[in-house]
Design a protein around this motif. Structure first.
Motif, PDB file in Angstrom:
ATOM      1  N   ALA A   1       0.830  -1.207   0.000  1.00 55.62           N
ATOM      2  CA  ALA A   1       0.000   0.000   0.000  1.00 55.62           C
ATOM      3  C   ALA A   1       0.864   1.256   0.000  1.00 55.62           C
ATOM      4  CB  ALA A   1      -0.926  -0.006   1.210  1.00 55.62           C
ATOM      5  N   GLY A   2       1.916   1.227   0.846  1.00 62.85           N
ATOM      6  CA  GLY A   2       2.813   2.377   0.909  1.00 62.85           C
ATOM      7  C   GLY A   2       3.535   2.604  -0.403  1.00 62.85           C
ATOM      8  N   ALA A   3       4.022   1.525  -1.023  1.00 61.86           N
ATOM      9  CA  ALA A   3       4.775   1.631  -2.273  1.00 61.86           C
ATOM     10  C   ALA A   3       3.892   2.188  -3.382  1.00 61.86           C
ATOM     11  CB  ALA A   3       5.342   0.273  -2.659  1.00 61.86           C
ATOM     12  N   VAL A   4       2.678   1.648  -3.477  1.00 62.74           N
ATOM     13  CA  VAL A   4       1.760   2.047  -4.533  1.00 62.74           C
ATOM     14  C   VAL A   4       1.366   3.523  -4.374  1.00 62.74           C
ATOM     15  CG1 VAL A   4      -0.680   1.751  -5.083  1.00 62.74           C
ATOM     16  CG2 VAL A   4       0.849  -0.215  -5.166  1.00 62.74           C
ATOM     17  N   ALA A   5       1.095   3.933  -3.126  1.00 63.95           N
ATOM     18  CA  ALA A   5       0.719   5.326  -2.886  1.00 63.95           C
ATOM     19  C   ALA A   5       1.888   6.258  -3.171  1.00 63.95           C
ATOM     20  CB  ALA A   5       0.240   5.493  -1.445  1.00 63.95           C
ATOM     21  N   THR A   6       3.110   5.790  -2.827  1.00 66.30           N
ATOM     22  CA  THR A   6       4.302   6.597  -3.126  1.00 66.30           C
ATOM     23  C   THR A   6       4.438   6.830  -4.620  1.00 66.30           C
ATOM     24  OG1 THR A   6       5.400   5.581  -1.232  1.00 66.30           O
ATOM     25  CG2 THR A   6       6.796   6.742  -2.788  1.00 66.30           C
ATOM     26  N   GLU A   7       4.221   5.770  -5.400  1.00 63.51           N
ATOM     27  CA  GLU A   7       4.337   5.890  -6.855  1.00 63.51           C
ATOM     28  C   GLU A   7       3.329   6.901  -7.394  1.00 63.51           C
ATOM     29  OE1 GLU A   7       6.321   4.909  -9.111  1.00 63.51           O
ATOM     30  OE2 GLU A   7       5.125   5.463 -10.880  1.00 63.51           O
ATOM     31  N   VAL A   8       2.094   6.839  -6.907  1.00 64.98           N
ATOM     32  CA  VAL A   8       1.073   7.772  -7.386  1.00 64.98           C
ATOM     33  C   VAL A   8       1.413   9.203  -6.973  1.00 64.98           C
ATOM     34  CG1 VAL A   8      -1.335   8.453  -7.177  1.00 64.98           C
ATOM     35  CG2 VAL A   8      -0.750   6.070  -7.544  1.00 64.98           C
ATOM     36  N   ALA A   9       1.899   9.364  -5.729  1.00 63.33           N
ATOM     37  CA  ALA A   9       2.307  10.698  -5.284  1.00 63.33           C
ATOM     38  C   ALA A   9       3.452  11.206  -6.154  1.00 63.33           C
ATOM     39  CB  ALA A   9       2.731  10.641  -3.824  1.00 63.33           C
ATOM     40  N   PHE A  10       4.377  10.305  -6.472  1.00 63.74           N
ATOM     41  CA  PHE A  10       5.502  10.661  -7.341  1.00 63.74           C
ATOM     42  C   PHE A  10       5.003  11.130  -8.707  1.00 63.74           C
ATOM     43  CE2 PHE A  10       8.487   9.348 -10.677  1.00 63.74           C
ATOM     44  CZ  PHE A  10       9.634  10.012 -10.282  1.00 63.74           C
ATOM     45  N   LEU A  11       4.042  10.380  -9.267  1.00 60.73           N
ATOM     46  CA  LEU A  11       3.468  10.754 -10.562  1.00 60.73           C
ATOM     47  C   LEU A  11       2.735  12.092 -10.456  1.00 60.73           C
ATOM     48  CD1 LEU A  11       2.033   7.431 -12.030  1.00 60.73           C
ATOM     49  CD2 LEU A  11       3.838   8.849 -13.001  1.00 60.73           C
ATOM     50  N   ALA A  12       2.062  12.295  -9.323  1.00 63.66           N
ATOM     51  CA  ALA A  12       1.322  13.541  -9.142  1.00 63.66           C
ATOM     52  C   ALA A  12       2.282  14.729  -9.077  1.00 63.66           C
ATOM     53  CB  ALA A  12       0.471  13.474  -7.876  1.00 63.66           C
ATOM     54  N   TYR A  13       3.469  14.501  -8.475  1.00 61.63           N
ATOM     55  CA  TYR A  13       4.455  15.580  -8.396  1.00 61.63           C
ATOM     56  C   TYR A  13       5.161  15.815  -9.729  1.00 61.63           C
ATOM     57  CZ  TYR A  13       4.406  16.661  -3.392  1.00 61.63           C
ATOM     58  OH  TYR A  13       4.046  17.105  -2.143  1.00 61.63           O
ATOM     59  N   LYS A  14       5.554  14.696 -10.376  1.00 57.10           N
ATOM     60  CA  LYS A  14       6.427  14.820 -11.547  1.00 57.10           C
ATOM     61  C   LYS A  14       5.681  14.686 -12.869  1.00 57.10           C
ATOM     62  CE  LYS A  14      10.379  14.875  -9.192  1.00 57.10           C
ATOM     63  NZ  LYS A  14      11.409  15.913  -9.304  1.00 57.10           N
ATOM     64  N   GLY A  15       4.578  13.921 -12.850  1.00 52.11           N
ATOM     65  CA  GLY A  15       3.909  13.626 -14.109  1.00 52.11           C
ATOM     66  C   GLY A  15       4.735  12.668 -14.951  1.00 52.11           C
ATOM     67  N   ASP A  16       4.221  12.300 -16.120  1.00 49.67           N
ATOM     68  CA  ASP A  16       4.974  11.457 -17.038  1.00 49.67           C
ATOM     69  C   ASP A  16       4.606  11.880 -18.460  1.00 49.67           C
ATOM     70  OD1 ASP A  16       6.050   9.377 -18.630  1.00 49.67           O
ATOM     71  OD2 ASP A  16       6.083   8.084 -16.859  1.00 49.67           O
ATOM     72  N   VAL A  17       5.505  12.668 -19.052  1.00 49.11           N
ATOM     73  CA  VAL A  17       5.211  13.293 -20.341  1.00 49.11           C
ATOM     74  C   VAL A  17       4.925  12.248 -21.410  1.00 49.11           C
ATOM     75  CG1 VAL A  17       6.119  14.824 -22.136  1.00 49.11           C
ATOM     76  CG2 VAL A  17       6.651  15.265 -19.728  1.00 49.11           C
ATOM     77  N   ALA A  18       5.717  11.169 -21.411  1.00 42.46           N
ATOM     78  CA  ALA A  18       5.590  10.169 -22.469  1.00 42.46           C
ATOM     79  C   ALA A  18       4.198   9.539 -22.482  1.00 42.46           C
ATOM     80  CB  ALA A  18       6.660   9.089 -22.306  1.00 42.46           C
ATOM     81  N   VAL A  19       3.599   9.374 -21.313  1.00 41.63           N
ATOM     82  CA  VAL A  19       2.271   8.768 -21.227  1.00 41.63           C
ATOM     83  C   VAL A  19       1.191   9.857 -21.186  1.00 41.63           C
ATOM     84  CG1 VAL A  19       1.140   6.777 -20.169  1.00 41.63           C
ATOM     85  CG2 VAL A  19       3.502   7.258 -19.602  1.00 41.63           C
ATOM     86  N   THR A  20       1.615  11.099 -21.367  1.00 36.64           N
ATOM     87  CA  THR A  20       0.720  12.272 -21.318  1.00 36.64           C
ATOM     88  C   THR A  20       0.021  12.425 -19.963  1.00 36.64           C
ATOM     89  OG1 THR A  20      -1.281  11.180 -22.176  1.00 36.64           O
ATOM     90  CG2 THR A  20       0.269  12.093 -23.795  1.00 36.64           C
ATOM     91  N   TRP A  21       0.717  11.998 -18.887  1.00 38.73           N
ATOM     92  CA  TRP A  21       0.164  12.228 -17.553  1.00 38.73           C
ATOM     93  C   TRP A  21       0.806  13.503 -17.010  1.00 38.73           C
ATOM     94  CZ3 TRP A  21       1.027   6.530 -15.605  1.00 38.73           C
ATOM     95  CH2 TRP A  21       0.040   5.723 -16.172  1.00 38.73           C
ATOM     96  N   SER A  22      -0.007  14.527 -16.843  1.00 40.32           N
ATOM     97  CA  SER A  22       0.538  15.790 -16.363  1.00 40.32           C
ATOM     98  C   SER A  22       0.674  15.753 -14.846  1.00 40.32           C
ATOM     99  CB  SER A  22      -0.399  16.934 -16.755  1.00 40.32           C
ATOM    100  OG  SER A  22      -1.685  16.667 -16.243  1.00 40.32           O
ATOM    101  N   GLU A  23       1.592  16.556 -14.342  1.00 42.78           N
ATOM    102  CA  GLU A  23       1.726  16.637 -12.882  1.00 42.78           C
ATOM    103  C   GLU A  23       0.505  17.357 -12.333  1.00 42.78           C
ATOM    104  OE1 GLU A  23       2.759  19.390 -10.773  1.00 42.78           O
ATOM    105  OE2 GLU A  23       2.372  20.880 -12.320  1.00 42.78           O
ATOM    106  N   ALA A  24       0.119  16.986 -11.118  1.00 41.89           N
ATOM    107  CA  ALA A  24      -1.099  17.555 -10.540  1.00 41.89           C
ATOM    108  C   ALA A  24      -0.827  18.406  -9.316  1.00 41.89           C
ATOM    109  CB  ALA A  24      -2.061  16.424 -10.170  1.00 41.89           C
TER     110      ALA A  24
END
Lengths: 207, 207
Positions: free
Chosen positions: B121-144
């Motif tokens: 649970a901690g790892a998965v939430a960390t990854e989502v928080a990381f994506l929310a901070y950094k985003g992922d341009v290649a997958v068109t996920w913008s930072e939030a």
């Protein structure tokens, strides 16, 4: 404390010569199982790693590779580390040798760390694959697998293989904690002391 | 187990009557440490859970709540489960009682599952928080987090608290596997047999 008994009668257990070694009783079958359980992840990790490294897709919308996604890069790294560790530790356990306390501790700690690492890598990659399949409207993350279907399927296969490694490592850390902690009775001391006292009294009576 | 020595000649151990019980030797200090280690996660889990449940942000760009993000909902669920389990198991270990094999197995298995769950649970939430901070341009996920800064910070705090729970549970599963596997010597038998034989001979000499 193994040496302790030796000084008394020199026969209260062959397992007490030299450094503390584990009983050999049910050890050979556990050893075989362990070596197998350490060999299986070698193949699985390499498979998951290669599948993920070769995972990229180009199409009219753009291109996507595993290296664009942090979670997938982490999965590749952890699988690489675990492939190496599994191979080394399998080679080590294949040869029968006395399992001393430092060795038991080393295996225990490395197995624990490996289990936690591979579980975290698998969980994180699963979450990203889930997001790629479903997207998240509230955060404006669109699903990507409609566009990159092949990429997503190959990543999913790699993740499934990773979870097989997780199962192997859960069993391995069970074995290595059994091996470590099943020795911990002796230092507590009541059994050895019991033998000691009785033994002393016997010598007195005999002489 | 301490009784064992005293009753050497009269009967071969309270541990042989009824279910196998653990040595009491170093047990009380371990028991105190364990009860504490089980109480701490109660507070931590509730804190992480409340922080995450109350985590939502409305602004001119839209609104974002923890319930919009699967990984954060999973974190809340696992923290809820572990708060309950920690409280129950702390209450159970606080009262001194013989640790039978079924109890040791139950604690061992539940602690293992809990550790893996909270880590995932901690790892998965960390990854989502990381994506929310950094985003992922290649997958068109913008930072939030540029838009939902407060939301992200509160989620991060909850995740950090969750990792404190992970540390507690890694230690707890170490303790419970020590407790389970340190008993596995007795059934292996060579030490008990040693005492038994000596004891028999003593009785013969005495009579």
């Amino acid at each position: 404390m193994g040496d302790y008994k030796n000084e008394k009668t020199s026969d209260l257990g062959a397992s007490d010569t030299g450094p503390v070694v584990l009983e050999e009783d049910g050890n050979s079958s556990i050893q075989t199982a362990e070596t197998l359980l350490r060999l299986i992840p070698v193949g699985l990790c390499v498979a998951a790693l290669v599948l993920m490294i070769k995972d990229s897709e180009d199409n009219e919308y753009g291109s996507l590779s595993y290296s664009n996604i942090t979670a997938f890069r982490f999965l590749v790294q952890v699988n690489g580390i675990l492939a190496g560790y599994s191979l080394l530790s399998a080679a080590f356990t294949a040869v029968p040798r006395p399992m001393t306390m430092p060795r038991a501790w080393t295996f225990f700690l490395l197995d624990q760390v490996s289990t936690y690492l591979i579980l975290a890598a698998g969980a994180v990659a699963t979450e990203v694959a889930f997001l790629a399949y479903k997207g998240d409207v509230a955060v404006t993350w669109s699903e990507a697998c409609g566009t990159y279907g092949h990429f997503c399927r190959q990543a999913t296969t790699s993740i499934i293989i990773t979870f097989l490694v997780v199962i192997c490592y859960i069993l391995l850390s069970l074995i290595s904690s059994y091996r470590l902690f099943s020795k911990f009775d002796a230092p507590a001391g009541y059994r050895n002391k019991g033998i000691e006292i009785v033994d002393f009294e016997m010598n007195r009576v005999d002489s």
